[in-house]
Design a protein around this motif. Structure first.
Motif, PDB file in Angstrom:
ATOM      1  N   TYR A   1       1.244  -0.975   0.139  1.00 48.15           N
ATOM      2  CA  TYR A   1       0.202  -0.282  -0.232  1.00 48.15           C
ATOM      3  C   TYR A   1       0.751   1.594  -0.157  1.00 48.15           C
ATOM      4  O   TYR A   1       0.249   2.281  -0.621  1.00 48.15           O
ATOM      5  CB  TYR A   1      -1.034   0.072   0.896  1.00 48.15           C
ATOM      6  CG  TYR A   1      -1.745   0.933   1.910  1.00 48.15           C
ATOM      7  CD1 TYR A   1      -3.069   1.851   0.624  1.00 48.15           C
ATOM      8  CD2 TYR A   1      -1.409   2.376   2.361  1.00 48.15           C
ATOM      9  CE1 TYR A   1      -3.477   2.945   1.011  1.00 48.15           C
ATOM     10  CE2 TYR A   1      -2.807   3.434   2.750  1.00 48.15           C
ATOM     11  CZ  TYR A   1      -3.461   3.335   1.680  1.00 48.15           C
ATOM     12  OH  TYR A   1      -4.341   4.154   2.250  1.00 48.15           O
ATOM     13  N   GLN A   2       2.303   1.275   0.620  1.00 47.06           N
ATOM     14  CA  GLN A   2       2.451   2.091   0.786  1.00 47.06           C
ATOM     15  C   GLN A   2       3.719   2.569  -0.174  1.00 47.06           C
ATOM     16  O   GLN A   2       3.882   3.788  -0.950  1.00 47.06           O
ATOM     17  CB  GLN A   2       4.041   2.242   1.420  1.00 47.06           C
ATOM     18  CG  GLN A   2       3.655   2.278   3.110  1.00 47.06           C
ATOM     19  CD  GLN A   2       4.306   2.284   4.049  1.00 47.06           C
ATOM     20  OE1 GLN A   2       5.213   1.288   4.457  1.00 47.06           O
ATOM     21  NE2 GLN A   2       4.540   3.132   5.479  1.00 47.06           N
ATOM     22  N   LEU A   3       3.451   1.183  -0.858  1.00 46.62           N
ATOM     23  CA  LEU A   3       4.462   1.687  -2.563  1.00 46.62           C
ATOM     24  C   LEU A   3       3.710   2.072  -3.097  1.00 46.62           C
ATOM     25  O   LEU A   3       3.879   2.650  -4.446  1.00 46.62           O
ATOM     26  CB  LEU A   3       5.766   0.265  -2.626  1.00 46.62           C
ATOM     27  CG  LEU A   3       5.952  -0.321  -4.308  1.00 46.62           C
ATOM     28  CD1 LEU A   3       7.129   1.032  -4.326  1.00 46.62           C
ATOM     29  CD2 LEU A   3       6.008  -1.329  -4.227  1.00 46.62           C
ATOM     30  N   LEU A   4       2.708   1.832  -3.311  1.00 49.19           N
ATOM     31  CA  LEU A   4       0.979   2.563  -4.470  1.00 49.19           C
ATOM     32  C   LEU A   4       1.342   3.741  -4.489  1.00 49.19           C
ATOM     33  O   LEU A   4       1.452   4.597  -5.349  1.00 49.19           O
ATOM     34  CB  LEU A   4      -0.065   1.290  -4.160  1.00 49.19           C
ATOM     35  CG  LEU A   4      -0.565  -0.100  -3.909  1.00 49.19           C
ATOM     36  CD1 LEU A   4      -1.718  -0.523  -4.059  1.00 49.19           C
ATOM     37  CD2 LEU A   4      -0.183   0.137  -6.386  1.00 49.19           C
ATOM     38  N   ASN A   5       1.594   4.031  -2.798  1.00 48.67           N
ATOM     39  CA  ASN A   5       1.127   5.530  -2.715  1.00 48.67           C
ATOM     40  C   ASN A   5       2.483   6.590  -2.966  1.00 48.67           C
ATOM     41  O   ASN A   5       2.709   7.380  -3.664  1.00 48.67           O
ATOM     42  CB  ASN A   5       0.945   5.932  -1.208  1.00 48.67           C
ATOM     43  CG  ASN A   5      -0.184   5.351  -0.403  1.00 48.67           C
ATOM     44  OD1 ASN A   5      -1.226   5.639  -0.954  1.00 48.67           O
ATOM     45  ND2 ASN A   5      -0.559   5.132   0.735  1.00 48.67           N
ATOM     46  N   ALA A   6       3.478   5.546  -3.220  1.00 50.32           N
ATOM     47  CA  ALA A   6       4.626   6.270  -3.415  1.00 50.32           C
ATOM     48  C   ALA A   6       4.929   6.433  -5.030  1.00 50.32           C
ATOM     49  O   ALA A   6       5.013   7.873  -5.372  1.00 50.32           O
ATOM     50  CB  ALA A   6       5.991   5.727  -2.706  1.00 50.32           C
ATOM     51  N   ALA A   7       4.405   5.437  -5.215  1.00 52.09           N
ATOM     52  CA  ALA A   7       4.043   5.437  -7.059  1.00 52.09           C
ATOM     53  C   ALA A   7       3.682   6.253  -7.936  1.00 52.09           C
ATOM     54  O   ALA A   7       3.612   7.018  -8.573  1.00 52.09           O
ATOM     55  CB  ALA A   7       3.734   3.887  -7.674  1.00 52.09           C
ATOM     56  N   TYR A   8       2.084   6.364  -7.340  1.00 56.41           N
ATOM     57  CA  TYR A   8       1.046   7.488  -6.983  1.00 56.41           C
ATOM     58  C   TYR A   8       2.119   9.030  -7.211  1.00 56.41           C
ATOM     59  O   TYR A   8       1.730   9.758  -7.818  1.00 56.41           O
ATOM     60  CB  TYR A   8       0.037   8.739  -6.301  1.00 56.41           C
ATOM     61  CG  TYR A   8      -0.847   9.449  -5.887  1.00 56.41           C
ATOM     62  CD1 TYR A   8      -1.542   9.004  -7.702  1.00 56.41           C
ATOM     63  CD2 TYR A   8      -0.694  10.055  -5.314  1.00 56.41           C
ATOM     64  CE1 TYR A   8      -2.128  10.435  -7.500  1.00 56.41           C
ATOM     65  CE2 TYR A   8      -1.406  11.193  -5.599  1.00 56.41           C
ATOM     66  CZ  TYR A   8      -2.026  11.405  -6.683  1.00 56.41           C
ATOM     67  OH  TYR A   8      -2.557  12.639  -7.071  1.00 56.41           O
ATOM     68  N   GLU A   9       3.503   9.387  -6.239  1.00 56.35           N
ATOM     69  CA  GLU A   9       3.647  10.973  -5.697  1.00 56.35           C
ATOM     70  C   GLU A   9       4.980  10.760  -6.914  1.00 56.35           C
ATOM     71  O   GLU A   9       4.848  12.006  -6.749  1.00 56.35           O
ATOM     72  CB  GLU A   9       4.169  10.542  -4.265  1.00 56.35           C
ATOM     73  CG  GLU A   9       2.959  10.856  -3.209  1.00 56.35           C
ATOM     74  CD  GLU A   9       3.556  11.252  -1.667  1.00 56.35           C
ATOM     75  OE1 GLU A   9       4.365  11.124  -1.959  1.00 56.35           O
ATOM     76  OE2 GLU A   9       2.653  11.593  -0.717  1.00 56.35           O
ATOM     77  N   HIS A  10       4.994   9.357  -7.081  1.00 57.86           N
ATOM     78  CA  HIS A  10       6.279   9.504  -7.811  1.00 57.86           C
ATOM     79  C   HIS A  10       6.200  10.119  -9.612  1.00 57.86           C
ATOM     80  O   HIS A  10       6.168  11.163  -9.840  1.00 57.86           O
ATOM     81  CB  HIS A  10       6.967   7.951  -8.528  1.00 57.86           C
ATOM     82  CG  HIS A  10       8.258   8.488  -8.888  1.00 57.86           C
ATOM     83  ND1 HIS A  10       9.647   9.022  -8.332  1.00 57.86           N
ATOM     84  CD2 HIS A  10       8.925   7.612 -10.355  1.00 57.86           C
ATOM     85  CE1 HIS A  10      10.365   8.596  -9.590  1.00 57.86           C
ATOM     86  NE2 HIS A  10       9.801   7.818 -10.250  1.00 57.86           N
ATOM     87  N   VAL A  11       4.715  10.092  -9.383  1.00 61.65           N
ATOM     88  CA  VAL A  11       3.913  10.775 -11.073  1.00 61.65           C
ATOM     89  C   VAL A  11       3.602  11.288 -10.822  1.00 61.65           C
ATOM     90  O   VAL A  11       4.338  12.330 -11.551  1.00 61.65           O
ATOM     91  CB  VAL A  11       3.260   9.492 -11.473  1.00 61.65           C
ATOM     92  CG1 VAL A  11       2.619   9.641 -13.087  1.00 61.65           C
ATOM     93  CG2 VAL A  11       3.661   7.813 -11.789  1.00 61.65           C
TER      94      VAL A  11
END
Length: 142
Positions: free
Chosen positions: A97-107
Motif C-alpha cells: 500500500y505504501q509503495l502504491l502511494n509512493a508510485a502515485y506521488e512519484h508520477v
C-alpha cells in the motif's frame, strides 16, 4: 518527464507485486484462507487510484485508524500460520500500500523534493520485508 516517471513507478510495482505474490503463494498456498487482496500492477492512473482504495479497504477500518477485523479474526482461524507470521503478511500488504502511494506521488507530485516518500526507498523497504519474511516465516508454518 511524466512518462519516464510513470515507467519507473511501473517497474517498481511490477517487481514488488511479483515478489509479494510469490512469497504469499509459497508460504500459504491455501486459496481463500488469508484476507490478502489480489496484488495487481495498475495499468494506468485510474487503476492505480482504484488499487490504492482496494488495499486501504482491505487493511483498515474506521477512517484508516484500525486494523480491519478480517485481519484480526484470521489470527485465530488460520491453521497454517501462527499469529506472528500473519502479522508479517499484513505488514507486507501494508508496505505494498505504501509503495502504491509512493508510485502515485512519484508520477503525480510536482515537487522533486519528496525524500520521505521516494519510490526507491519505499520499494527497498518492501523488498527487505519480503526477504526477511522468507527467512523468518519458514519455522512459523504450522
Amino acid at each position: 518527464m511524466k512518462t519516464k516517471r510513470a515507467a519507473e513507478a511501473r517497474t517498481a510495482l511490477t517487481d514488488a507485486a511479483a515478489a509479494l505474490n510469490d512469497l504469499i503463494t509459497r508460504i500459504h498456498p491455501e486459496d481463500g484462507c488469508l484476507p490478502v487482496p489480489q496484488i495487481t500492477v495498475p495499468a494506468d492512473q485510474a487503476s492505480l487510484d482504484a488499487e490504492r482504495e482496494v488495499i486501504a479497504l482491505n487493511l483498515f477500518e474506521g477512517l484508516g485508524h484500525h486494523r480491519a477485523s478480517r485481519w484480526i479474526t484470521i489470527r485465530a482461524a488460520c491453521s497454517h500460520l501462527d499469529s506472528d507470521a500473519l502479522d508479517g503478511i499484513y505488514e507486507l500488504v501494508y508496505r505494498w500500500y505504501q509503495l502504491l502511494n509512493a508510485a502515485y506521488e512519484h508520477v503525480e507530485v510536482r515537487s522533486p523534493i519528496r525524500r520521505l516518500h521516494e519510490l526507491a526507498d519505499v520499494k527497498a523497504r518492501l523488498d527487505a520485508g519480503i526477504k526477511a519474511e522468507i527467512t523468518d516465516l519458514r519455522p512459523k508454518i504450522r
